[in-house]
Design an enzyme around this catalytic site. Structure first.
Site, PDB file in Angstrom:
ATOM      1  N   CYS A  48      29.139  10.727  -6.261  1.00  0.00           N
ATOM      2  CA  CYS A  48      30.251  10.521  -7.192  1.00  0.00           C
ATOM      3  C   CYS A  48      30.835  11.849  -7.697  1.00  0.00           C
ATOM      4  O   CYS A  48      30.118  12.666  -8.268  1.00  0.00           O
ATOM      5  CB  CYS A  48      29.739   9.690  -8.377  1.00  0.00           C
ATOM      6  N   TRP A  55      24.666   0.661  -8.523  1.00  0.00           N
ATOM      7  CA  TRP A  55      23.951   1.837  -7.992  1.00  0.00           C
ATOM      8  C   TRP A  55      22.452   1.563  -7.974  1.00  0.00           C
ATOM      9  O   TRP A  55      21.857   1.389  -9.029  1.00  0.00           O
ATOM     10  CB  TRP A  55      24.205   3.055  -8.869  1.00  0.00           C
ATOM     11  N   LYS A  93      30.941  -3.696 -13.820  1.00  0.00           N
ATOM     12  CA  LYS A  93      31.057  -2.356 -13.285  1.00  0.00           C
ATOM     13  C   LYS A  93      30.300  -1.387 -14.175  1.00  0.00           C
ATOM     14  O   LYS A  93      30.632  -1.210 -15.329  1.00  0.00           O
ATOM     15  CB  LYS A  93      32.518  -1.947 -13.209  1.00  0.00           C
ATOM     16  N   PHE A  94      29.299  -0.779 -13.607  1.00  0.00           N
ATOM     17  CA  PHE A  94      28.436   0.129 -14.355  1.00  0.00           C
ATOM     18  C   PHE A  94      28.468   1.486 -13.656  1.00  0.00           C
ATOM     19  O   PHE A  94      27.926   1.628 -12.556  1.00  0.00           O
ATOM     20  CB  PHE A  94      27.020  -0.423 -14.408  1.00  0.00           C
ATOM     21  N   THR A  95      29.067   2.422 -14.287  1.00  0.00           N
ATOM     22  CA  THR A  95      29.361   3.675 -13.603  1.00  0.00           C
ATOM     23  C   THR A  95      28.339   4.773 -13.878  1.00  0.00           C
ATOM     24  O   THR A  95      27.617   4.756 -14.879  1.00  0.00           O
ATOM     25  CB  THR A  95      30.740   4.199 -14.049  1.00  0.00           C
ATOM     26  N   VAL A  96      28.315   5.732 -12.974  1.00  0.00           N
ATOM     27  CA  VAL A  96      27.681   7.020 -13.204  1.00  0.00           C
ATOM     28  C   VAL A  96      28.811   8.029 -13.409  1.00  0.00           C
ATOM     29  O   VAL A  96      29.907   7.834 -12.880  1.00  0.00           O
ATOM     30  CB  VAL A  96      26.802   7.442 -12.008  1.00  0.00           C
ATOM     31  N   GLU A 107      31.398   9.016 -19.811  1.00  0.00           N
ATOM     32  CA  GLU A 107      32.683   9.598 -19.402  1.00  0.00           C
ATOM     33  C   GLU A 107      32.465  11.084 -19.111  1.00  0.00           C
ATOM     34  O   GLU A 107      32.192  11.877 -20.017  1.00  0.00           O
ATOM     35  CB  GLU A 107      33.713   9.374 -20.514  1.00  0.00           C
ATOM     36  N   SER A 108      32.607  11.433 -17.840  1.00  0.00           N
ATOM     37  CA  SER A 108      32.232  12.783 -17.421  1.00  0.00           C
ATOM     38  C   SER A 108      33.019  13.877 -18.137  1.00  0.00           C
ATOM     39  O   SER A 108      32.471  14.942 -18.448  1.00  0.00           O
ATOM     40  CB  SER A 108      32.410  12.924 -15.912  1.00  0.00           C
TER      41      SER A 108
END
Ligand SMILES: N[C@@H](CCC(=O)N[C@@H](CS)C(=O)NCC(=O)O)C(=O)O
Length: 350
Positions: free
Chosen positions: A55, A88, A132-135, A150-151
């Site tokens: 990602c 993921w 939806k589960f984000t990295v 949030e990057s």
């Protein structure tokens, strides 16, 4: 942390397919800040970072964590790059070189962490996957919750929140320096309100967002016209970056800044993944953009944080092997799951 919320412009997990094949975004979930005196105070080994090397957004946090020397302060876990119908997977569920098990809860998926933090967030977004589960995920071990996913905000925290615990040289490294902040914040504001406008000279952060957005739109677009519009816009953006970087080593102010980090994670994926996977093939970086190519290789080969955060097998696995559920809209992009061998080398020498 002053800039406006631009998350909805960058987060694939917040997008919904539109009738024309493009995508629309919805709002983010965990947006807390690590700061002295706050609920989440800077502490050694209190926080844990979960990432996928596939990602680009997560890779921003990896690069800044390493640049700032935060490895001993914020431990890291890497998931398998093969995003599946359950999200993921950790390395114990999907074995992949470099993928790890969850050392905190032995979770099977990143989803489990989000649900542990808040069981109510399982809201259907797309039919193929329930949520939806984000990295990246920045996790708090003390309060058992997600601090922030949030990057762009995580890298700001990494840039300054832990400075008191760092050696002088690492504390002094400022990727969001005061004299450049107004410019960066203005750019983020502009992105927020007018992402579809043509790019403006000097809008480095904007450009990064726009490139990411164009990559995503181009890749996921199911309509030729949307694809063509996006891909042309993308290459116009790259043309401008090329001019900006001509004769320069860095994007802003003659020094390494978060602008370089944010653009690097996109450009490093360009030739190995986006050219083929997302049909982003008007030109390659290596053959079409000498200044960008030189900037990219200097960062990669001379600053270890960039090279050490780049894993081409994860990047290609992530794009070409993810989304195994055939009903998932993203599965349409590479239904065979065959991973192209090239380009070789994945990055050229200096
Ligand atoms: N705005 C987020 C974007 C994160 C994001 O979109 N991550 C993607 C991978 S590149 C993800 O985890 N997607 C999960 C999914 O599609 O289920 C950030 O910058 O941190």
């Amino acid at each position: 942390m002053a800039s406006r919320d631009t998350t909805e412009l960058s987060d694939v997990s917040k997008m919904k397919s539109e009738v024309d094949g493009s995508f629309k975004r919805v709002t983010s979930t965990f947006r807390s800040v690590i700061e002295a005196g706050g609920q989440f105070t800077p502490e050694k080994d209190r926080y844990h970072l979960y990432v996928s090397y596939a990602c680009p957004w997560a890779t921003r946090t990896l690069i800044v964590r390493k640049l700032k020397g935060l490895e001993q302060i914020i431990p890291l876990t890497v998931v398998s790059p093969r995003l599946g119908e359950h999200g993921w997977p950790f390395g114990n569920v999907d074995e992949f070189p470099g993928a790890e098990a969850d050392p905190l809860y032995n979770s099977n998926y990143i989803n489990d962490l989000y649900l542990r933090a808040d069981p109510r967030i399982c809201v259907p977004v797309r039919p193929a996957r329930p949520a939806k589960f984000t990295v990246p995920v920045l996790w708090d071990k003390k309060l058992n919750t997600v601090v922030n996913n949030e990057s762009s905000e995580i890298i700001r925290m990494f840039n300054s929140a832990f400075n008191d615990m760092l050696p002088t040289d690492k504390a002094a490294l400022d990727l969001y320096p005061e004299p450049l902040r107004a410019e960066i914040d203005a750019l983020n504001d502009w992105v927020y309100s007018d992402i579809n406008s043509s790019l403006t000279w000097g809008c480095f952060i904007l450009l990064t967002y726009d490139l990411q957005t164009a990559f995503i739109m181009r890749g996921f677009a199911t309509q030729q016209a949307v694809y063509e519009k996006a891909v042309v816009k993308l290459f116009e953006g790259l043309d401008k970056v090329e001019q900006i970087l001509t004769g320069k080593d860095y994007l802003v102010g003659g020094q390494l800044s978060e602008a370089d980090v944010r653009l690097f994670v996109t450009v490093i994926r360009f030739d190995p993944a986006y050219v083929g996977h997302f049909k982003c093939n008007i030109r390659t970086i290596r053959d079409g953009y000498p200044a960008i190519h030189s900037w990219l290789r200097k960062l990669y080969w001379t600053i270890p944080a960039f090279k050490d955060s780049t894993f081409f097998d994860h990047i290609k696995g992530g794009y070409y092997e993810s989304h195994p559920n055939p009903t998932d809209d993203m599965a349409q992009i590479n239904p065979t799951r065959i991973i192209p061998v090239g380009p070789l080398p994945h990055i050229m020498p200096l």
